[in-house]
Design a protein around this motif. Sequence first.
Motif, mmCIF file in Angstrom:
data_model
loop_
_atom_site.group_PDB
_atom_site.id
_atom_site.type_symbol
_atom_site.label_atom_id
_atom_site.label_comp_id
_atom_site.label_asym_id
_atom_site.label_seq_id
_atom_site.Cartn_x
_atom_site.Cartn_y
_atom_site.Cartn_z
ATOM 1 N N ASP A 114 16.725 82.153 101.327
ATOM 2 C CA ASP A 114 15.944 81.806 102.525
ATOM 3 C C ASP A 114 16.782 81.008 103.515
ATOM 4 O OD1 ASP A 114 13.750 83.125 101.526
ATOM 5 O OD2 ASP A 114 12.799 81.323 100.707
ATOM 6 N N ASP A 115 17.634 80.121 102.997
ATOM 7 C CA ASP A 115 18.492 79.338 103.895
ATOM 8 C C ASP A 115 19.470 80.252 104.639
ATOM 9 O OD1 ASP A 115 17.302 76.950 103.101
ATOM 10 O OD2 ASP A 115 18.744 76.618 101.489
ATOM 11 N N ILE A 116 20.023 81.223 103.915
ATOM 12 C CA ILE A 116 20.956 82.160 104.556
ATOM 13 C C ILE A 116 20.217 83.012 105.591
ATOM 14 C CG2 ILE A 116 22.440 84.165 104.152
ATOM 15 C CD1 ILE A 116 23.176 82.913 101.443
ATOM 16 N N MET A 117 19.003 83.464 105.240
ATOM 17 C CA MET A 117 18.214 84.239 106.203
ATOM 18 C C MET A 117 17.904 83.396 107.439
ATOM 19 S SD MET A 117 17.634 87.393 105.179
ATOM 20 C CE MET A 117 16.027 88.041 105.705
ATOM 21 N N GLY A 118 17.703 82.102 107.242
ATOM 22 C CA GLY A 118 17.427 81.221 108.368
ATOM 23 C C GLY A 118 18.596 81.135 109.333
ATOM 24 N N VAL A 119 19.813 81.315 108.832
ATOM 25 C CA VAL A 119 20.994 81.329 109.695
ATOM 26 C C VAL A 119 21.151 82.694 110.362
ATOM 27 C CG1 VAL A 119 23.528 81.213 109.723
ATOM 28 C CG2 VAL A 119 22.214 79.552 108.375
ATOM 29 N N ARG B 217 16.290 94.796 113.760
ATOM 30 C CA ARG B 217 17.178 94.511 112.625
ATOM 31 C C ARG B 217 16.589 93.403 111.754
ATOM 32 N NH1 ARG B 217 22.941 93.687 111.942
ATOM 33 N NH2 ARG B 217 23.311 94.299 109.779
ATOM 34 N N GLN B 218 15.936 92.431 112.363
ATOM 35 C CA GLN B 218 15.324 91.351 111.588
ATOM 36 C C GLN B 218 14.342 91.894 110.555
ATOM 37 O OE1 GLN B 218 13.467 88.610 114.281
ATOM 38 N NE2 GLN B 218 15.398 87.634 114.921
ATOM 39 N N ALA B 219 13.637 92.971 110.918
ATOM 40 C CA ALA B 219 12.586 93.502 110.048
ATOM 41 C C ALA B 219 13.135 94.093 108.757
ATOM 42 C CB ALA B 219 11.790 94.565 110.804
ATOM 43 N N THR B 220 14.410 94.500 108.761
ATOM 44 C CA THR B 220 14.963 95.169 107.567
ATOM 45 C C THR B 220 16.167 94.447 106.976
ATOM 46 O OG1 THR B 220 16.413 96.561 108.932
ATOM 47 C CG2 THR B 220 14.219 97.419 108.430
ATOM 48 N N TYR B 221 16.549 93.336 107.590
ATOM 49 C CA TYR B 221 17.816 92.698 107.206
ATOM 50 C C TYR B 221 17.744 92.036 105.833
ATOM 51 C CZ TYR B 221 22.021 89.825 107.353
ATOM 52 O OH TYR B 221 23.230 89.240 107.057
ATOM 53 N N SER B 222 18.839 92.162 105.096
ATOM 54 C CA SER B 222 19.059 91.394 103.873
ATOM 55 C C SER B 222 20.541 91.071 103.798
ATOM 56 C CB SER B 222 18.658 92.193 102.629
ATOM 57 O OG SER B 222 19.164 91.554 101.455
ATOM 58 N N THR C 183 26.607 94.830 93.944
ATOM 59 C CA THR C 183 26.235 94.561 95.330
ATOM 60 C C THR C 183 27.422 93.923 96.040
ATOM 61 O OG1 THR C 183 25.454 92.297 94.986
ATOM 62 C CG2 THR C 183 23.866 94.064 94.607
ATOM 63 N N LYS C 184 27.316 93.888 97.348
ATOM 64 C CA LYS C 184 28.217 93.059 98.144
ATOM 65 C C LYS C 184 27.384 92.407 99.241
ATOM 66 C CE LYS C 184 31.145 94.446 101.090
ATOM 67 N NZ LYS C 184 30.615 93.685 102.257
ATOM 68 N N LEU C 185 27.947 91.456 99.932
ATOM 69 C CA LEU C 185 27.219 90.791 101.003
ATOM 70 C C LEU C 185 27.537 91.439 102.349
ATOM 71 C CD1 LEU C 185 27.507 86.996 100.105
ATOM 72 C CD2 LEU C 185 25.636 88.574 99.628
ATOM 73 N N GLN C 186 26.568 91.346 103.265
ATOM 74 C CA GLN C 186 26.829 91.728 104.652
ATOM 75 C C GLN C 186 28.045 90.954 105.154
ATOM 76 O OE1 GLN C 186 25.049 93.712 106.909
ATOM 77 N NE2 GLN C 186 22.927 93.824 106.204
ATOM 78 N N TRP C 187 28.721 91.475 106.165
ATOM 79 C CA TRP C 187 30.037 90.935 106.486
ATOM 80 C C TRP C 187 30.035 89.467 106.900
ATOM 81 C CZ3 TRP C 187 31.895 89.790 111.577
ATOM 82 C CH2 TRP C 187 31.037 90.149 112.628
ATOM 83 N N LYS C 188 29.037 89.010 107.655
ATOM 84 C CA LYS C 188 29.044 87.591 108.037
ATOM 85 C C LYS C 188 28.782 86.684 106.842
ATOM 86 C CE LYS C 188 27.671 88.565 112.814
ATOM 87 N NZ LYS C 188 26.639 88.378 113.861
ATOM 88 N N PRO C 189 27.721 86.925 106.049
ATOM 89 C CA PRO C 189 27.572 86.129 104.827
ATOM 90 C C PRO C 189 28.747 86.292 103.869
ATOM 91 C CG PRO C 189 25.505 87.233 105.360
ATOM 92 C CD PRO C 189 26.543 87.793 106.270
ATOM 93 N N ASP C 190 29.362 87.486 103.860
ATOM 94 C CA ASP C 190 30.507 87.732 102.983
ATOM 95 C C ASP C 190 31.668 86.804 103.316
ATOM 96 O OD1 ASP C 190 31.674 89.585 100.887
ATOM 97 O OD2 ASP C 190 33.133 89.867 102.488
ATOM 98 N N ILE D 25 26.098 76.125 103.245
ATOM 99 C CA ILE D 25 24.867 76.351 102.480
ATOM 100 C C ILE D 25 25.194 76.546 100.995
ATOM 101 C CG2 ILE D 25 23.074 78.100 102.045
ATOM 102 C CD1 ILE D 25 22.817 78.365 105.101
ATOM 103 N N LEU D 26 26.328 77.178 100.740
ATOM 104 C CA LEU D 26 26.754 77.422 99.363
ATOM 105 C C LEU D 26 27.431 76.206 98.730
ATOM 106 C CD1 LEU D 26 28.046 81.089 99.791
ATOM 107 C CD2 LEU D 26 25.851 80.321 98.842
ATOM 108 N N GLY D 27 27.465 75.104 99.465
ATOM 109 C CA GLY D 27 27.894 73.840 98.893
ATOM 110 C C GLY D 27 29.362 73.513 99.018
ATOM 111 N N VAL D 28 30.076 74.194 99.928
ATOM 112 C CA VAL D 28 31.518 73.973 100.071
ATOM 113 C C VAL D 28 31.836 73.700 101.542
ATOM 114 C CG1 VAL D 28 33.810 74.998 99.757
ATOM 115 C CG2 VAL D 28 31.984 75.508 98.114
#
Length: 550
Positions: free
Chosen positions: A185-190, A199-204, A250-257, A289-292
């Motif tokens: 949820d914190d990552i989605m908030g960013v 895009r918001q409606a389908t983003y993960s 899985t992998k993460l979307q490029w910005k979260p990645d 957010i991931l603590g680093v």
Amino acid sequence: MQIPSADIVACGDARAWPFEEARRLIARLDRMPGGKDKTVIFETGYGPSGLPHIGTFGEVARTSMVRHAFHVLTEGKRKTRLICFSDDMDGMRKVPANVPNQAMLQANLGKPLSRVPDPFSAPDAKWASEGAKDQSYESFAHHNNARLRRFLDQFGFDYEFMSATACYASGTFDPMLLRALERYDDIMGVMLPTLGPERQATYSPFLPISPKSGRVLYVPMNKIDAKAGTITFNDEDGTEVTMPVTGGRTKLQWKPDFGMRFAALGVDYEMFGKDHQSNAPVYDKICEILGVPAPLHYVYELFLDEKGEKISKTKGNGITIEQWLTYASPESLSLFMYSKPRAAKRMHFDVIPRAMDDYLTFLAKVGSEDGKARLDNPVWHIHSGTPPAATLPISFALLLNLVSVSNTEDKNVLWGFIRRYAPDATPETQPILDKLAGYAINYYRDFEMPLKKYRAAVGIEIDALKALDAAFAAAPATATASELQDLVYAAGKENGYPKESLRAWFQAIYEVLLGTSQGPRFGSFVQLYGIPETRALIAKGLAGGLLVPS
């Protein structure tokens, strides 16, 4: 690393940009809990969606310069690592135009680059890339990664190569992926505020790899279970699938990645191009957010091709590393990367001769410099503090003109002229000059010879050239370059060229005798080429014998 004490003393005053960056990094580490004791991680990122281009080399070269400056400022007492990271688990979104087997690649769109077959190794390939002629690779990414590593090894960079596919599949990223699931949820908030309504409606932030098609899926999540470490989604055929986020599934979307990678690897310093600048705050927020703590960044301007367009791997525009090294030395390429990294620069073949001569100029100066001046010389950074001793009697531009007029592709012929100018020089005593002769031949053959355009002398040019020929006839065989240059000036001034318009006189010389609108210091050229040979050239030019180059 052994750091010369004189460099340690002088580095406090050095203002070269790698030192400025290293000081920023030291300040960041000093503010971090445990920052003074950690191994400092420098990182560069690379996307193998196309053949490695020269910008990738530039990123590693520049980061290496900052790393070396950091070692000098910390007197070699701090451990560092340089990671070159390949985003080879990204889905292939479009087919590069500069590779074979386009239909085969098209059929594999959407799959991770490390699962797309190598087009160069495929049996029906019409052509092969450098280094792939006798070797097959597991995938397109493996092929491009191998090319990248060969380039970096050729330049002697001290680095560790890392693959996103290997990091995801081996479990290296698993702890951070599970933490990202916990803080979903914190990552989605960013992320959501950066996206449009559709895009918001389908983003993960999580992208599952389809168990059936093998493609990277951009689909919404039906359910996330942080405790179980799983996500639930609909596969391409509509089947609902629940699977772990770990183990390369899985992998993460490029910005979260990006942010996850910073956190997982403990990155302290990363460079990237200006096209990433607006996204850097997103990367950093996710890392935090991931603590680093987020790393320190350096944003450089992008390289442009001859049309002023951004160099792109998928377009294949711009110069390749192999092409640059056909016409100039690796060090000249490093100098091009060092100079003004925050200014957009055209990178086309016509910048190569200037880069080569600029490198030689800095190299000639560094031997007599000390203190701050030495550490601010680009050559000191290019050679990691130990530039070689070298004094060359001839510039690259002068060699190019010698090749042009002598019309030869034989280095032995060039050396005959060179020894007239510098009697003690040999290929053995001047290995750099010997390489320059080869570069000059290649550059002239491919770029200058096709463009040469001679013209006939007209008006006062005829009288001035005749006067110059007479002056050379009376000159002693031992005349210096400066004395010969004075004769050129006098012939122009005494035959109709006003003192303030001598530029037109020199342009006439170049256009009539060399087939180009600009050229070298002509006195130096005459001393190198020879007075009798130059007189023969003038005679041929006046008679119209150069109008169709032989």
